[in-house]
Motif scaffolding. Structure first.
Motif, PDB file in Angstrom:
ATOM      1  N   LEU A  14       0.845  -1.207   0.000  1.00 29.55           N
ATOM      2  CA  LEU A  14       0.000   0.000   0.000  1.00 29.55           C
ATOM      3  C   LEU A  14       0.877   1.251   0.000  1.00 29.55           C
ATOM      4  CD1 LEU A  14      -2.678  -1.236   2.583  1.00 29.55           C
ATOM      5  CD2 LEU A  14      -2.566  -1.628   0.092  1.00 29.55           C
ATOM      6  N   SER A  16       2.576   4.521  -2.633  1.00 29.49           N
ATOM      7  CA  SER A  16       1.935   5.676  -3.270  1.00 29.49           C
ATOM      8  C   SER A  16       1.076   5.274  -4.468  1.00 29.49           C
ATOM      9  CB  SER A  16       2.957   6.741  -3.643  1.00 29.49           C
ATOM     10  OG  SER A  16       3.862   6.216  -4.549  1.00 29.49           O
ATOM     11  N   TYR A  17       1.509   4.290  -5.252  1.00 22.02           N
ATOM     12  CA  TYR A  17       0.705   3.949  -6.433  1.00 22.02           C
ATOM     13  C   TYR A  17      -0.635   3.315  -6.025  1.00 22.02           C
ATOM     14  CZ  TYR A  17      -0.266   2.819 -11.296  1.00 22.02           C
ATOM     15  OH  TYR A  17      -0.844   2.752 -12.541  1.00 22.02           O
ATOM     16  N   THR A  39      -0.452  -5.865   3.433  1.00 20.15           N
ATOM     17  CA  THR A  39       0.442  -4.795   3.841  1.00 20.15           C
ATOM     18  C   THR A  39       1.324  -5.241   4.998  1.00 20.15           C
ATOM     19  OG1 THR A  39       0.561  -2.525   4.704  1.00 20.15           O
ATOM     20  CG2 THR A  39      -1.400  -3.792   5.316  1.00 20.15           C
ATOM     21  N   GLY A  40       2.524  -4.661   5.054  1.00 20.90           N
ATOM     22  CA  GLY A  40       3.410  -4.925   6.184  1.00 20.90           C
ATOM     23  C   GLY A  40       3.301  -3.855   7.252  1.00 20.90           C
ATOM     24  N   THR A  41       2.391  -2.904   7.065  1.00 20.42           N
ATOM     25  CA  THR A  41       2.297  -1.750   7.964  1.00 20.42           C
ATOM     26  C   THR A  41       0.934  -1.750   8.676  1.00 20.42           C
ATOM     27  OG1 THR A  41       3.646  -0.560   6.358  1.00 20.42           O
ATOM     28  CG2 THR A  41       2.603   0.767   8.074  1.00 20.42           C
ATOM     29  N   LYS A  44      -1.567   1.191   8.353  1.00 18.25           N
ATOM     30  CA  LYS A  44      -2.213   1.328   7.029  1.00 18.25           C
ATOM     31  C   LYS A  44      -3.422   0.397   6.966  1.00 18.25           C
ATOM     32  CE  LYS A  44       1.893   2.410   4.241  1.00 18.25           C
ATOM     33  NZ  LYS A  44       2.789   1.872   3.203  1.00 18.25           N
ATOM     34  N   TYR A  62       2.600  -9.876   4.879  1.00 15.41           N
ATOM     35  CA  TYR A  62       3.455 -10.620   3.950  1.00 15.41           C
ATOM     36  C   TYR A  62       3.715 -12.053   4.427  1.00 15.41           C
ATOM     37  CZ  TYR A  62       4.040  -5.904   2.153  1.00 15.41           C
ATOM     38  OH  TYR A  62       3.796  -4.652   1.659  1.00 15.41           O
ATOM     39  N   ASN A  83      10.354  -3.682  -6.880  1.00 13.97           N
ATOM     40  CA  ASN A  83      10.564  -4.644  -7.967  1.00 13.97           C
ATOM     41  C   ASN A  83      11.162  -5.983  -7.502  1.00 13.97           C
ATOM     42  OD1 ASN A  83       9.777  -2.374  -9.319  1.00 13.97           O
ATOM     43  ND2 ASN A  83      11.835  -1.840 -10.049  1.00 13.97           N
ATOM     44  N   HIS A  86       8.482  -8.555  -6.696  1.00 15.16           N
ATOM     45  CA  HIS A  86       7.442  -8.936  -7.663  1.00 15.16           C
ATOM     46  C   HIS A  86       7.389 -10.450  -7.881  1.00 15.16           C
ATOM     47  CE1 HIS A  86       7.146  -4.724  -9.805  1.00 15.16           C
ATOM     48  NE2 HIS A  86       6.967  -4.659  -8.493  1.00 15.16           N
ATOM     49  N   GLU A 103       3.030  -5.318 -11.371  1.00 16.37           N
ATOM     50  CA  GLU A 103       3.467  -3.977 -11.778  1.00 16.37           C
ATOM     51  C   GLU A 103       4.758  -4.049 -12.596  1.00 16.37           C
ATOM     52  OE1 GLU A 103       2.935  -1.064 -12.521  1.00 16.37           O
ATOM     53  OE2 GLU A 103       0.853  -1.218 -11.933  1.00 16.37           O
ATOM     54  N   LYS A 104       5.033  -2.954 -13.298  1.00 19.95           N
ATOM     55  CA  LYS A 104       6.258  -2.857 -14.079  1.00 19.95           C
ATOM     56  C   LYS A 104       7.398  -2.384 -13.183  1.00 19.95           C
ATOM     57  CE  LYS A 104       7.348   0.974 -14.358  1.00 19.95           C
ATOM     58  NZ  LYS A 104       7.619   2.090 -13.387  1.00 19.95           N
ATOM     59  N   ARG A 132      -0.659   0.253 -17.974  1.00 17.01           N
ATOM     60  CA  ARG A 132      -1.959   0.914 -18.072  1.00 17.01           C
ATOM     61  C   ARG A 132      -2.216   1.559 -19.435  1.00 17.01           C
ATOM     62  NH1 ARG A 132       0.356   5.894 -17.341  1.00 17.01           N
ATOM     63  NH2 ARG A 132       2.261   5.752 -16.116  1.00 17.01           N
ATOM     64  N   TRP A 172      13.769   3.172  -2.288  1.00 21.85           N
ATOM     65  CA  TRP A 172      14.082   1.863  -2.869  1.00 21.85           C
ATOM     66  C   TRP A 172      14.409   1.955  -4.357  1.00 21.85           C
ATOM     67  CZ3 TRP A 172      11.347   0.006  -6.920  1.00 21.85           C
ATOM     68  CH2 TRP A 172      10.033   0.434  -7.101  1.00 21.85           C
ATOM     69  N   ARG A 173      13.838   2.936  -5.066  1.00 18.97           N
ATOM     70  CA  ARG A 173      14.105   3.043  -6.509  1.00 18.97           C
ATOM     71  C   ARG A 173      15.577   3.313  -6.812  1.00 18.97           C
ATOM     72  NH1 ARG A 173       8.828   4.836  -6.629  1.00 18.97           N
ATOM     73  NH2 ARG A 173       7.582   3.921  -8.296  1.00 18.97           N
ATOM     74  N   TYR A 190       8.764   2.473 -20.138  1.00 20.71           N
ATOM     75  CA  TYR A 190       7.761   3.179 -20.954  1.00 20.71           C
ATOM     76  C   TYR A 190       8.320   3.535 -22.331  1.00 20.71           C
ATOM     77  CZ  TYR A 190       4.933   3.660 -16.764  1.00 20.71           C
ATOM     78  OH  TYR A 190       4.193   3.385 -15.657  1.00 20.71           O
TER      79      TYR A 190
HETATM   80  P1  NDP Z   1       6.157   2.960  -2.849  1.00 16.73           P
HETATM   81  O1  NDP Z   1       7.538   3.016  -2.311  1.00 16.73           O
HETATM   82  O2  NDP Z   1       5.311   4.170  -2.736  1.00 16.73           O
HETATM   83  O3  NDP Z   1       5.351   1.757  -2.141  1.00 16.73           O
HETATM   84  C1  NDP Z   1       5.875   0.466  -2.071  1.00 16.73           C
HETATM   85  C2  NDP Z   1       5.153  -0.272  -0.931  1.00 16.73           C
HETATM   86  O4  NDP Z   1       5.659  -1.600  -0.890  1.00 16.73           O
HETATM   87  C3  NDP Z   1       5.428   0.289   0.453  1.00 16.73           C
HETATM   88  O5  NDP Z   1       4.574   1.349   0.804  1.00 16.73           O
HETATM   89  C4  NDP Z   1       5.205  -0.925   1.336  1.00 16.73           C
HETATM   90  O6  NDP Z   1       3.807  -1.105   1.518  1.00 16.73           O
HETATM   91  C5  NDP Z   1       5.668  -2.073   0.449  1.00 16.73           C
HETATM   92  N1  NDP Z   1       7.007  -2.558   0.805  1.00 16.73           N
HETATM   93  C6  NDP Z   1       7.271  -3.790   1.277  1.00 16.73           C
HETATM   94  N2  NDP Z   1       8.579  -3.937   1.496  1.00 16.73           N
HETATM   95  C7  NDP Z   1       9.173  -2.760   1.173  1.00 16.73           C
HETATM   96  C8  NDP Z   1      10.519  -2.299   1.213  1.00 16.73           C
HETATM   97  N3  NDP Z   1      11.550  -3.084   1.585  1.00 16.73           N
HETATM   98  N4  NDP Z   1      10.762  -1.027   0.830  1.00 16.73           N
HETATM   99  C9  NDP Z   1       9.764  -0.235   0.419  1.00 16.73           C
HETATM  100  N5  NDP Z   1       8.478  -0.626   0.365  1.00 16.73           N
HETATM  101  C10 NDP Z   1       8.171  -1.888   0.746  1.00 16.73           C
HETATM  102  O7  NDP Z   1       6.278   2.484  -4.362  1.00 16.73           O
HETATM  103  P2  NDP Z   1       5.229   2.706  -5.544  1.00 16.73           P
HETATM  104  O8  NDP Z   1       3.858   2.483  -5.052  1.00 16.73           O
HETATM  105  O9  NDP Z   1       5.525   3.970  -6.233  1.00 16.73           O
HETATM  106  O10 NDP Z   1       5.669   1.528  -6.553  1.00 16.73           O
HETATM  107  C11 NDP Z   1       5.322   0.170  -6.332  1.00 16.73           C
HETATM  108  C12 NDP Z   1       5.415  -0.599  -7.650  1.00 16.73           C
HETATM  109  O11 NDP Z   1       4.498  -0.048  -8.582  1.00 16.73           O
HETATM  110  C13 NDP Z   1       6.770  -0.566  -8.336  1.00 16.73           C
HETATM  111  O12 NDP Z   1       7.048  -1.784  -8.971  1.00 16.73           O
HETATM  112  C14 NDP Z   1       6.616   0.533  -9.384  1.00 16.73           C
HETATM  113  O13 NDP Z   1       7.477   0.365 -10.486  1.00 16.73           O
HETATM  114  C15 NDP Z   1       5.168   0.362  -9.754  1.00 16.73           C
HETATM  115  N6  NDP Z   1       4.545   1.611 -10.231  1.00 16.73           N
HETATM  116  C16 NDP Z   1       3.869   1.596 -11.408  1.00 16.73           C
HETATM  117  C17 NDP Z   1       3.267   2.726 -11.877  1.00 16.73           C
HETATM  118  C18 NDP Z   1       2.498   2.677 -13.149  1.00 16.73           C
HETATM  119  O14 NDP Z   1       2.128   3.739 -13.652  1.00 16.73           O
HETATM  120  N7  NDP Z   1       2.189   1.518 -13.686  1.00 16.73           N
HETATM  121  C19 NDP Z   1       3.375   4.001 -11.161  1.00 16.73           C
HETATM  122  C20 NDP Z   1       4.063   3.903  -9.909  1.00 16.73           C
HETATM  123  C21 NDP Z   1       4.639   2.741  -9.474  1.00 16.73           C
HETATM  124  P3  NDP Z   1       3.190  -1.552   2.935  1.00 16.73           P
HETATM  125  O15 NDP Z   1       3.552  -0.462   3.891  1.00 16.73           O
HETATM  126  O16 NDP Z   1       1.741  -1.657   2.656  1.00 16.73           O
HETATM  127  O17 NDP Z   1       3.824  -2.876   3.302  1.00 16.73           O
END
Ligand code: NDP
Length: 334
Positions: A14, A16-17, A39-41, A44, A62, A83, A86, A103-104, A132, A172-173, A190
């Motif tokens: 959960l 940002s996307y 979710t791990g949080t 949330k 998880y 990633n 995934h 997701e990509k 998308r 992480w990116r 893209y």
């Molecule tokens: P975020 O960093 O905002 O969220 C990732 C979520 O993954 C975290 O909030 C957390 O959720 C969970 N998580 C579990 N383990 C980890 C860790 N070790 N570090 C960080 N987060 C962790 O990333 P995005 O939402 O932006 O991106 C997620 C995926 O979606 C990526 O693969 C990205 O490429 C893809 N994406 C695709 C888009 C598109 O347009 N198709 C646009 C944006 C992203 P929780 O707290 O719930 O456990």
């Protein structure tokens, strides 16, 4: 299946996307709905449960995720994690008998893509990518113009997908162990996609270059990459992706004219024009809504899978060839 059946989707991760795009889109989808979360949080979980009226039995973390196999409310698991996670979660979802949206980029490498594809095949579940734009009308118009050769043969395509990254350097990116790479695996996917639907064919060879201007920030991942694509038809392509430049474009040059999308890959509305001066004009809808409904229709009614897992794997083959070209020089077959 009755036409008002809605499939239950569980979002995994959960971030940002999921929070700002997928969950809001799932309030408007016609063929699927937000049924569960992973979710791990813990806080949330509380917020989402209340906001979206998700029952406790449809909330997972998880560790207990695999028990989702016993939950008939969940038809589709949508993996929206960093990633590096995934492959693990797509494979676990398939083993739980759930259809999968990934997701990509699909995974960290081609080997992981193969493992996801094999797991989904074995479990007889459907697999779609979170690409998308295949459900988006401006992009569909580009594909139509190419298929119908409205402006003749495609000769040259230029694709740019890039943004300036200046945020938390520990995200992480920018951590290769979690992302698998930098701009290329994030935005570059893209431009790879654009070059392929902008010609209507897969490339046969790629040659790439990497540029770095802020090595102190991009310690671990690529900052800017350019690459040239060669196609069997004779068309050539150029792509640029970056975490240091803002760019968002697809330009298709044909034997009898050209057309452009700019922006070409953000959440829209996109904008397009042809060499005739005709502006594309389509109603704007959430791309995520269209994408998830298209996948649900694929599962429910065997409608086309617009972005199948094989497409995610194909793009990872190209990503690997681009990194190989940068590391070793020269042009590489794909
Ligand atoms: P975020 O960093 O905002 O969220 C990732 C979520 O993954 C975290 O909030 C957390 O959720 C969970 N998580 C579990 N383990 C980890 C860790 N070790 N570090 C960080 N987060 C962790 O990333 P995005 O939402 O932006 O991106 C997620 C995926 O979606 C990526 O693969 C990205 O490429 C893809 N994406 C695709 C888009 C598109 O347009 N198709 C646009 C944006 C992203 P929780 O707290 O719930 O456990």
């Amino acid at each position: 299946a009755s036409s008002d059946k809605k499939l239950g989707i569980a979002l995994v991760g959960l971030g940002s996307y999921s929070t700002y795009q997928l969950a809001p889109a799932l309030q408007d989808t016609q063929h699927c709905y937000l049924a569960g979360i992973v979710t791990g949080t813990p806080n949330k979980k509380q917020i989402w449960k209340e906001k979206y009226a998700i029952p406790e039995k449809n909330c997972y973390d998880y560790e207990n995720f695999d028990s989702i196999k016993n939950n008939p409310d969940i038809d589709i698991v949508y993996v929206v994690l960093p990633n590096s996670m995934h492959a693990d979660f797509c494979i676990r979802a398939a083993k739980a008998g759930k259809h999968v949206i990934c997701e990509k980029p699909m995974a960290m490498n081609v080997e992981e893509c193969d493992a996801i594809l094999a797991a989904c095949k074995k479990a007889k579940v459907k697999l779609g990518m979170g690409y998308r734009l295949h459900s988006e009308p401006y992009t569909q118009e580009i594909k139509r113009l190419i298929k119908e050769k409205t402006f003749g043969e495609v000769r040259y395509v230029n694709a740019e997908a890039a943004y300036y990254s200046g945020g938390n350097p520990n995200q992480w990116r920018l951590n290769k162990a979690l992302s698998g790479g930098g701009a290329l695996v994030n935005m570059g996917v893209y431009s790879i996609q654009s070059l392929i639907y902008g010609t209507g064919e897969n490339p046969i060879a790629v040659c790439a270059q990497e540029y770095s201007t802020r090595p102190e920030y991009f310690k671990d991942t690529d900052e800017t990459i350019t690459a040239q694509f060669k196609f069997k038809s004779g068309a050539v392509g150029h792509m640029m992706t970056s975490h240091n430049i803002n760019a968002n474009k697809l330009h298709v040059n044909c034997s009898n004219g050209w057309f452009v999308l700019e922006p070409a890959n953000n959440y829209g509305p996109l904008s397009g024009i042809t060499s005739n001066g005709t502006k594309f004009n389509f109603p704007h809808e959430s791309q995520q809504k269209l994408q998830m409904d298209d996948f649900a229709k694929h599962v429910l009614y065997n409608a086309p899978n617009l972005a199948p897992g094989e497409m995610g794997r194909r793009d990872m083959v190209i990503v690997e060839a681009i990194y190989r070209s940068i590391a070793k020089g020269g042009s590489w077959q794909v």
